[in-house]
Design an enzyme around this catalytic site. Structure first.
Site, PDB file in Angstrom:
ATOM      1  N   ASN A 212       0.861  -1.198   0.000  1.00 35.39           N
ATOM      2  CA  ASN A 212       0.000   0.000   0.000  1.00 35.39           C
ATOM      3  C   ASN A 212       0.889   1.237   0.000  1.00 35.39           C
ATOM      4  OD1 ASN A 212       0.548   0.780   2.860  1.00 35.39           O
ATOM      5  ND2 ASN A 212      -0.330  -1.241   3.199  1.00 35.39           N
ATOM      6  N   ALA A 277       0.760   1.565  11.510  1.00 37.51           N
ATOM      7  CA  ALA A 277       1.142   0.869  10.274  1.00 37.51           C
ATOM      8  C   ALA A 277      -0.094   0.526   9.453  1.00 37.51           C
ATOM      9  CB  ALA A 277       1.897  -0.414  10.617  1.00 37.51           C
ATOM     10  N   ASP A 308      -5.231 -10.102  12.941  1.00 34.36           N
ATOM     11  CA  ASP A 308      -5.331  -8.692  13.331  1.00 34.36           C
ATOM     12  C   ASP A 308      -4.439  -8.456  14.562  1.00 34.36           C
ATOM     13  OD1 ASP A 308      -7.261  -6.183  12.747  1.00 34.36           O
ATOM     14  OD2 ASP A 308      -6.680  -6.272  14.866  1.00 34.36           O
ATOM     15  N   PHE A 325      -5.276   3.057  14.564  1.00 33.72           N
ATOM     16  CA  PHE A 325      -5.580   4.045  13.529  1.00 33.72           C
ATOM     17  C   PHE A 325      -6.691   3.484  12.649  1.00 33.72           C
ATOM     18  CE2 PHE A 325      -2.796   7.800  12.983  1.00 33.72           C
ATOM     19  CZ  PHE A 325      -2.060   7.666  14.134  1.00 33.72           C
TER      20      PHE A 325
HETATM   21  O1  PMT Z   1       2.544   6.113   6.621  1.00 34.20           O
HETATM   22  P1  PMT Z   1       1.962   7.405   6.099  1.00 34.20           P
HETATM   23  O2  PMT Z   1       2.205   7.591   4.621  1.00 34.20           O
HETATM   24  O3  PMT Z   1       2.381   8.599   6.910  1.00 34.20           O
HETATM   25  O4  PMT Z   1       0.363   7.299   6.224  1.00 34.20           O
HETATM   26  C1  PMT Z   1      -0.227   7.249   7.484  1.00 34.20           C
HETATM   27  C2  PMT Z   1      -1.389   6.254   7.530  1.00 34.20           C
HETATM   28  C3  PMT Z   1      -2.516   6.746   6.630  1.00 34.20           C
HETATM   29  C4  PMT Z   1      -0.928   4.864   7.065  1.00 34.20           C
HETATM   30  C5  PMT Z   1      -1.845   6.177   9.034  1.00 34.20           C
HETATM   31  O5  PMT Z   1      -2.264   7.434   9.460  1.00 34.20           O
HETATM   32  C6  PMT Z   1      -2.962   5.162   9.208  1.00 34.20           C
HETATM   33  O6  PMT Z   1      -4.131   5.451   9.031  1.00 34.20           O
HETATM   34  N1  PMT Z   1      -2.593   3.918   9.586  1.00 34.20           N
HETATM   35  C7  PMT Z   1      -3.535   2.788   9.666  1.00 34.20           C
HETATM   36  C8  PMT Z   1      -3.787   2.257   8.291  1.00 34.20           C
HETATM   37  C9  PMT Z   1      -4.704   1.045   8.294  1.00 34.20           C
HETATM   38  O7  PMT Z   1      -4.262  -0.031   8.017  1.00 34.20           O
HETATM   39  O8  PMT Z   1      -5.939   1.288   8.712  1.00 34.20           O
HETATM   40  P2  PMT Z   1      -7.086   0.156   8.833  1.00 34.20           P
HETATM   41  O9  PMT Z   1      -8.305   0.959   9.047  1.00 34.20           O
HETATM   42  O10 PMT Z   1      -7.021  -0.743   7.669  1.00 34.20           O
HETATM   43  O11 PMT Z   1      -6.688  -0.651  10.121  1.00 34.20           O
HETATM   44  C10 PMT Z   1      -7.177  -0.315  11.420  1.00 34.20           C
HETATM   45  C11 PMT Z   1      -6.127  -0.563  12.463  1.00 34.20           C
HETATM   46  O12 PMT Z   1      -5.842  -1.963  12.563  1.00 34.20           O
HETATM   47  C12 PMT Z   1      -4.805   0.098  12.212  1.00 34.20           C
HETATM   48  O13 PMT Z   1      -4.316   0.617  13.433  1.00 34.20           O
HETATM   49  C13 PMT Z   1      -3.912  -1.035  11.714  1.00 34.20           C
HETATM   50  O14 PMT Z   1      -2.539  -0.808  12.050  1.00 34.20           O
HETATM   51  C14 PMT Z   1      -4.468  -2.214  12.499  1.00 34.20           C
HETATM   52  N2  PMT Z   1      -4.304  -3.524  11.856  1.00 34.20           N
HETATM   53  C15 PMT Z   1      -4.783  -3.756  10.602  1.00 34.20           C
HETATM   54  C16 PMT Z   1      -4.650  -5.013  10.044  1.00 34.20           C
HETATM   55  C17 PMT Z   1      -4.016  -6.039  10.777  1.00 34.20           C
HETATM   56  N3  PMT Z   1      -3.845  -7.246  10.281  1.00 34.20           N
HETATM   57  N4  PMT Z   1      -3.571  -5.769  12.015  1.00 34.20           N
HETATM   58  C18 PMT Z   1      -3.711  -4.563  12.577  1.00 34.20           C
HETATM   59  O15 PMT Z   1      -3.303  -4.342  13.717  1.00 34.20           O
END
Ligand code: PMT
Length: 404
Positions: A212, A277, A308, A325
């Site tokens: 991504n 991340a 997750d 996030f």
């Molecule tokens: O890195 P940059 O270019 O500065 O951009 C910043 C960002 C947009 C990446 C950052 O601000 C951000 O939003 N990060 C989370 C991105 C994301 O994966 O969002 P999500 O809505 O898909 O996931 C929700 C949360 O679950 C996140 O905290 C993610 O880290 C976590 N996650 C997701 C999948 C997984 N398998 N395990 C997780 O812990």
């Protein structure tokens, strides 16, 4: 580099006689870019290396260089300069000024300001390796450490005298970074914070992957500011192309599975876990051993769900304070609220992603939702400034108590 934490700060920049004096001009430029007021004070020998006019043009203020200047005594005087400033920075600092400050000698304007001042002093030494290693200099440096005078550098490398070794002045951006330490409240002193940042990459075959657009800038900004706020930082990072965070323990990973393992193996003593991340939700079930050939019109990849990580952290024995996030292209608040509940976390920082926001942008905007119902919007600004506001929110929300 521009810092949001130095705005309106008043800095006396003492420049002494060294070939590195030219770097002090860049330092003034960076400090002015961060909206600092900079009063340059030159020693007599500094003027052999660089003209006062250079500093006057860059700082927008008259440069002071003489102890007994009639105009200066009427207008300001050395005591007033010492009282005016928030910080005295000496860069480059020669072995001579270091010796004078260590022994309380006040025989020119700069050394007199240092003796007359009660504010913090930051020294960026610059000298030949032999002078740096000389016992006299080292004893003076030991005196500085005892008195709480802060040092940045010196660095090692090629020197103007033709030798190579310790004694080069640190780069101006590094010095500005150190100055931030003085002005960022140490709210997170002693707290252990783990931050994930950047993308993960999921291999398709030996030459292709799914990933991504995360640059790591948001997570790295949080790591940088957290450690400047006094935290002990562990940064679990996907592949990124931005400067490392100094003083943080960095664990580099590629895949979501590796990130999961890195987090779970190091989470035990962590007080706050911040997941910035962009972790891949799916991975290719059986990556191809050899490069896929262009034989068919269509191909299908079987993908399986990655674990997750946030949910896994929320299920461990000693659960840290968890900040997730949420990256959204629509329904920001509702989608983020759903993740706050389903992942069983304390706070979610929701951001929209698009042009100049979220992924790979310098600035961002966050909506913070906490599980007790508190909501706070952090308006569009630099990721560094947002990182500070996010970490302050984390601190005030728990009022320090649950961060123990
Ligand atoms: O890195 P940059 O270019 O500065 O951009 C910043 C960002 C947009 C990446 C950052 O601000 C951000 O939003 N990060 C989370 C991105 C994301 O994966 O969002 P999500 O809505 O898909 O996931 C929700 C949360 O679950 C996140 O905290 C993610 O880290 C976590 N996650 C997701 C999948 C997984 N398998 N395990 C997780 O812990």
């Amino acid at each position: 580099m521009s810092s949001d934490f130095l705005a309106s700060k008043k800095i006396v920049l003492g420049v002494t006689g060294s070939i590195a004096a030219y770097k002090a001009a860049e330092l003034v430029r960076l400090l002015k870019k961060s909206d600092c007021e900079v009063q340059v004070v030159l020693t007599k020998s500094a003027k052999e290396f660089i003209q006062p006019l250079t500093f006057q043009s860059l700082s927008g203020r008259s440069v002071y260089d003489e102890m007994f200047n009639q105009n200066l005594e009427i207008e300001i005087g050395h005591i007033s300069i010492a009282r005016w400033a928030d910080l005295i920075l000496i860069a480059p600092a020669s072995a001579n000024i270091i010796a004078k400050i260590a022994h309380g000698i006040a025989d020119d304007l700069l050394s007199t300001i240092c003796l007359a001042s009660k504010i913090p002093i930051l020294i960026a030494p610059a000298m030949n390796e032999a002078m740096w290693n000389n016992k006299a200099t080292q004893e003076n440096i030991a005196t500085f450490i005892k008195r709480g005078i802060t040092l940045v550098g010196p660095d090692s490398g090629f020197q103007a005298c033709g030798e190579s070794g310790l004694g080069r002045m640190s780069e101006p951006s590094e010095i500005v970074d150190s100055i931030e330490h003085f002005f960022i409240p140490q709210l997170l002193k002693g707290k252990r914070i783990m931050i994930t940042a950047g993308p993960t990459v999921e291999q398709i075959d030996p030459v292709r992957y799914i990933s991504n657009f995360s640059s790591g800038k948001m997570g790295y900004a949080i790591a940088d500011i957290a450690q400047k706020m006094g935290a002990d930082v562990t940064l679990v990072s996907g592949p990124v192309h931005i400067p490392e965070v100094k003083s943080a323990k960095i664990i580099k990973i590629k895949t979501a599975l590796e990130m999961y393992e890195a987090v779970m193996n190091n989470i035990e003593k962590i007080d706050v876990y911040i997941s910035a991340a962009a972790v891949a939700d799916y991975r290719v079930e059986n990556p191809y051993k050899n490069k896929i050939k262009k034989l068919n019109e269509n191909i299908t990849l079987d993908m399986i769900k990655n674990q997750d990580i946030l949910s896994a952290v929320s299920n461990i024995h000693k659960v840290p304070l968890i900040v997730g996030f949420s990256a959204e292209t629509e329904n920001l608040e509702n989608n983020a609220r759903a993740k706050l509940l389903s992942k069983k976390i304390d706070i979610i920082a929701a951001n929209l992603v698009g042009e100049n926001i979220g992924f790979n942008s310098e600035n961002n905007e966050l909506l913070l939702l906490a599980k007790n119902g508190i909501m706070q919007k952090l308006n569009y600004k630099s990721k560094k400034k947002l990182a500070y506001e996010l970490l302050s929110f984390v601190f005030s929300y728990y009022d320090g108590e649950q961060l123990k």
